[in-house]
Write a protein that holds these residues in place. Structure first.
Motif, PDB file in Angstrom:
ATOM      1  N   LEU A 182       1.344  -0.988  -0.114  1.00 26.53           N
ATOM      2  CA  LEU A 182       0.040  -0.172  -0.216  1.00 26.53           C
ATOM      3  C   LEU A 182       0.687   0.745  -0.142  1.00 26.53           C
ATOM      4  O   LEU A 182       1.038   1.408   0.658  1.00 26.53           O
ATOM      5  CB  LEU A 182      -0.360  -0.152   1.222  1.00 26.53           C
ATOM      6  N   GLY A 183      -0.008   1.866  -0.999  1.00 23.01           N
ATOM      7  CA  GLY A 183       1.348   3.587  -0.822  1.00 23.01           C
ATOM      8  C   GLY A 183       0.436   4.183  -0.006  1.00 23.01           C
ATOM      9  O   GLY A 183      -0.161   4.108   0.763  1.00 23.01           O
ATOM     10  N   ALA A 184       0.300   5.707  -0.933  1.00 25.00           N
ATOM     11  CA  ALA A 184      -0.130   6.535   0.496  1.00 25.00           C
ATOM     12  C   ALA A 184      -2.060   6.187  -0.034  1.00 25.00           C
ATOM     13  O   ALA A 184      -2.356   6.009  -0.961  1.00 25.00           O
ATOM     14  CB  ALA A 184       0.381   7.997  -0.420  1.00 25.00           C
ATOM     15  N   PHE A 185      -1.999   6.681   1.648  1.00 25.39           N
ATOM     16  CA  PHE A 185      -3.330   5.914   1.309  1.00 25.39           C
ATOM     17  C   PHE A 185      -4.516   7.035   3.087  1.00 25.39           C
ATOM     18  O   PHE A 185      -4.586   6.154   3.847  1.00 25.39           O
ATOM     19  CB  PHE A 185      -4.069   4.646   2.286  1.00 25.39           C
ATOM     20  N   SER A 186      -5.070   7.824   2.411  1.00 27.66           N
ATOM     21  CA  SER A 186      -5.466   8.666   3.025  1.00 27.66           C
ATOM     22  C   SER A 186      -6.838   7.839   3.788  1.00 27.66           C
ATOM     23  O   SER A 186      -6.867   6.777   3.453  1.00 27.66           O
ATOM     24  CB  SER A 186      -6.702  10.049   1.586  1.00 27.66           C
ATOM     25  N   GLY A 187      -7.599   8.445   4.744  1.00 24.74           N
ATOM     26  CA  GLY A 187      -8.839   8.399   5.556  1.00 24.74           C
ATOM     27  C   GLY A 187      -9.730   7.388   4.504  1.00 24.74           C
ATOM     28  O   GLY A 187      -9.829   8.634   3.437  1.00 24.74           O
ATOM     29  N   GLY A 188     -10.248   7.040   4.629  1.00 26.49           N
ATOM     30  CA  GLY A 188     -11.571   6.477   3.844  1.00 26.49           C
ATOM     31  C   GLY A 188     -11.603   5.421   3.580  1.00 26.49           C
ATOM     32  O   GLY A 188     -11.165   4.014   4.288  1.00 26.49           O
ATOM     33  N   THR A 189     -11.956   4.780   2.211  1.00 22.94           N
ATOM     34  CA  THR A 189     -12.482   2.917   1.855  1.00 22.94           C
ATOM     35  C   THR A 189     -11.497   3.183   0.382  1.00 22.94           C
ATOM     36  O   THR A 189     -11.829   3.673   0.222  1.00 22.94           O
ATOM     37  CB  THR A 189     -13.998   2.640   1.806  1.00 22.94           C
ATOM     38  N   GLN A 190     -10.472   2.002   0.868  1.00 25.99           N
ATOM     39  CA  GLN A 190     -10.310   1.340  -0.636  1.00 25.99           C
ATOM     40  C   GLN A 190     -10.188  -0.186  -0.805  1.00 25.99           C
ATOM     41  O   GLN A 190     -10.256  -0.445  -0.167  1.00 25.99           O
ATOM     42  CB  GLN A 190      -8.525   1.994  -0.428  1.00 25.99           C
ATOM     43  N   THR A 191     -10.890  -0.479  -2.105  1.00 29.12           N
ATOM     44  CA  THR A 191     -10.998  -1.760  -1.900  1.00 29.12           C
ATOM     45  C   THR A 191      -9.288  -2.198  -3.439  1.00 29.12           C
ATOM     46  O   THR A 191      -8.980  -1.362  -3.953  1.00 29.12           O
ATOM     47  CB  THR A 191     -11.985  -2.279  -3.469  1.00 29.12           C
ATOM     48  N   PHE A 192      -8.674  -3.352  -3.460  1.00 29.18           N
ATOM     49  CA  PHE A 192      -7.917  -3.956  -3.716  1.00 29.18           C
ATOM     50  C   PHE A 192      -8.305  -4.984  -4.920  1.00 29.18           C
ATOM     51  O   PHE A 192      -8.985  -6.020  -4.044  1.00 29.18           O
ATOM     52  CB  PHE A 192      -7.047  -3.840  -2.815  1.00 29.18           C
ATOM     53  N   LYS A 193      -7.722  -5.448  -6.082  1.00 28.03           N
ATOM     54  CA  LYS A 193      -8.386  -6.180  -6.427  1.00 28.03           C
ATOM     55  C   LYS A 193      -6.829  -8.049  -6.234  1.00 28.03           C
ATOM     56  O   LYS A 193      -5.582  -6.989  -6.847  1.00 28.03           O
ATOM     57  CB  LYS A 193      -8.653  -6.350  -7.917  1.00 28.03           C
ATOM     58  N   CYS A 194      -7.194  -9.339  -6.413  1.00 30.87           N
ATOM     59  CA  CYS A 194      -6.440  -9.703  -5.618  1.00 30.87           C
ATOM     60  C   CYS A 194      -6.515 -10.657  -7.380  1.00 30.87           C
ATOM     61  O   CYS A 194      -5.998 -11.843  -6.400  1.00 30.87           O
ATOM     62  CB  CYS A 194      -6.819 -10.341  -4.597  1.00 30.87           C
ATOM     63  N   ASN A 195      -7.282 -10.750  -8.015  1.00 30.09           N
ATOM     64  CA  ASN A 195      -7.301 -12.176  -8.926  1.00 30.09           C
ATOM     65  C   ASN A 195      -7.229 -13.009  -8.267  1.00 30.09           C
ATOM     66  O   ASN A 195      -6.533 -14.260  -9.322  1.00 30.09           O
ATOM     67  CB  ASN A 195      -5.704 -11.373  -9.731  1.00 30.09           C
ATOM     68  N   GLY A 196      -8.220 -13.248  -7.393  1.00 35.78           N
ATOM     69  CA  GLY A 196      -7.824 -14.958  -7.680  1.00 35.78           C
ATOM     70  C   GLY A 196      -6.913 -15.776  -6.758  1.00 35.78           C
ATOM     71  O   GLY A 196      -6.959 -17.043  -6.623  1.00 35.78           O
ATOM     72  N   MET A 197      -6.359 -14.965  -6.351  1.00 40.58           N
ATOM     73  CA  MET A 197      -5.280 -15.708  -5.093  1.00 40.58           C
ATOM     74  C   MET A 197      -6.340 -16.687  -3.985  1.00 40.58           C
ATOM     75  O   MET A 197      -6.768 -16.324  -3.639  1.00 40.58           O
ATOM     76  CB  MET A 197      -4.681 -14.294  -4.289  1.00 40.58           C
ATOM     77  N   ARG A 198      -5.391 -17.575  -3.979  1.00 44.12           N
ATOM     78  CA  ARG A 198      -6.062 -18.206  -2.610  1.00 44.12           C
ATOM     79  C   ARG A 198      -5.025 -18.256  -1.567  1.00 44.12           C
ATOM     80  O   ARG A 198      -4.074 -18.376  -1.356  1.00 44.12           O
ATOM     81  CB  ARG A 198      -5.875 -19.741  -3.469  1.00 44.12           C
ATOM     82  N   GLY A 199      -5.808 -18.757  -0.721  1.00 40.54           N
ATOM     83  CA  GLY A 199      -4.931 -18.674   0.835  1.00 40.54           C
ATOM     84  C   GLY A 199      -6.361 -18.716   2.230  1.00 40.54           C
ATOM     85  O   GLY A 199      -7.339 -18.460   1.501  1.00 40.54           O
ATOM     86  N   ARG A 200      -5.653 -19.243   2.729  1.00 40.55           N
ATOM     87  CA  ARG A 200      -7.019 -19.422   4.160  1.00 40.55           C
ATOM     88  C   ARG A 200      -6.783 -17.836   5.170  1.00 40.55           C
ATOM     89  O   ARG A 200      -8.127 -17.859   5.665  1.00 40.55           O
ATOM     90  CB  ARG A 200      -6.942 -20.079   5.160  1.00 40.55           C
ATOM     91  N   TYR A 201      -5.068 -17.308   4.891  1.00 38.17           N
ATOM     92  CA  TYR A 201      -4.967 -16.252   6.011  1.00 38.17           C
ATOM     93  C   TYR A 201      -4.416 -15.443   5.027  1.00 38.17           C
ATOM     94  O   TYR A 201      -3.892 -15.103   3.945  1.00 38.17           O
ATOM     95  CB  TYR A 201      -4.127 -16.373   6.577  1.00 38.17           C
TER      96      TYR A 201
END
Length: 296
Positions: free
Chosen positions: A114-133
């Protein structure tokens, strides 16, 4: 301003269910009453006094983790940062997704810095990465980690319960045919009739042919509970597309050092590609008895 609610509504319709809501959470430490559960309470309130943010102490490499309870294909992660003060504290955080708890899950593959992240909500696309955690961690510095909401959108990874696959093994003892390892039944006592069994072979093996190449995320092996429970010690899981040496020459996913009597143990294969999944005990004369499940 009038358009923002519409954009949020359309996004949620696209990404589906927030699978984090039913998970188990943990974090590196606790600041006040800002427990990790507050990051999955369904409330995006982003001001501290509203009481809906999780927060660690000022740790070296602070982290927060959600356990989705089983492996998922993660499509999106949505993070709500604190808005009233200090939004810059999250700068440099990373999202990690995978099936390992090594270093509290922080050694799983990194999806995003994550780069600069102002207050609020952002969504990040993960392209179907597999994981339990799913981990959020700020590496390499001493900092507070505040998360007012973390949402994970995805779907459970599909079991290749290999009932449609073809199986073989080095030999068969009694009624322990290789098909019993993929019958969907984890019954772990011999008299229950659901375990495979080879003869006492030198380098005994069992093989599953998935009929086409898959990316294998993990393999779950159930050990016998009644006797011969130590026979599995030292076995190896191999995955690949070759039938050289009956498939045992394919790359190794994992070493099975031991599995407790009657227990099931899951081994992460990190998306190894292969048509054949072998379990083999190399270098000694032994009997092999097991039950297997595979997930893509």
């Amino acid at each position: 301003r009038m358009m923002r609610p519409v954009v949020i509504f359309v996004l949620l319709a696209l990404v589906g269910t927030n699978v984090a809501r039913g998970g188990k959470v943990a974090q590196s430490s606790l600041y006040g009453r800002a427990v990790p559960e507050k990051a999955i309470d369904g409330n995006r309130a982003s001001k501290w006094r509203q009481g809906s943010c999780a927060c660690t102490r000022k740790d070296l490499k602070p982290w927060w983790r959600v356990d989705l309870l089983k492996t998922h294909k993660v499509n999106y992660v949505t993070i709500t940062n604190r808005k009233d003060c200090c939004p810059q504290r999250i700068n440099g955080a990373e999202i990690h997704i995978g099936d390992s708890l090594s270093d509290n899950g922080n050694k799983n593959p990194r999806y995003l810095l994550l780069g600069a992240f102002s207050g609020g909500t952002q969504t990040f696309k993960c392209n179907g990465m597999r994981g339990r955690y799913v981990n959020i961690v700020i590496p390499g510095k001493r900092q507070y980690l505040t998360l007012c909401e973390v949402e994970v959108y995805g779907e459970p990874a599909r079991d290749i319960v290999p009932t449609g696959g073809k199986v073989a093994q080095s030999s068969t003892s009694k009624n322990g045919v290789p098909e019993k390892a993929i019958d969907g039944n984890r019954a772990n006592k011999w008299k229950q009739g659901s375990c495979t069994h080879t003869k006492e072979d030198f380098k005994p093996w069992w093989r599953l042919d998935l009929l086409k190449t898959y990316k294998v995320s993990y393999v779950t092996v159930t050990n016998r509970a009644d006797c011969r429970r130590k026979n599995i010690n030292g076995a190896e899981i191999h995955i690949g597309n070759s039938l050289d040496d009956n498939g045992n020459s394919n790359p190794r996913c994992a070493l099975i050092s031991s599995i407790p009597a009657g227990a099931s143990k899951t081994f992460s294969c990190n998306g190894m590609k292969g048509r054949y999944v072998n379990i083999v005990i190399p270098g000694k004369k032994e009997q092999l008895s097991l039950w297997v499940n595979t997930t893509d």
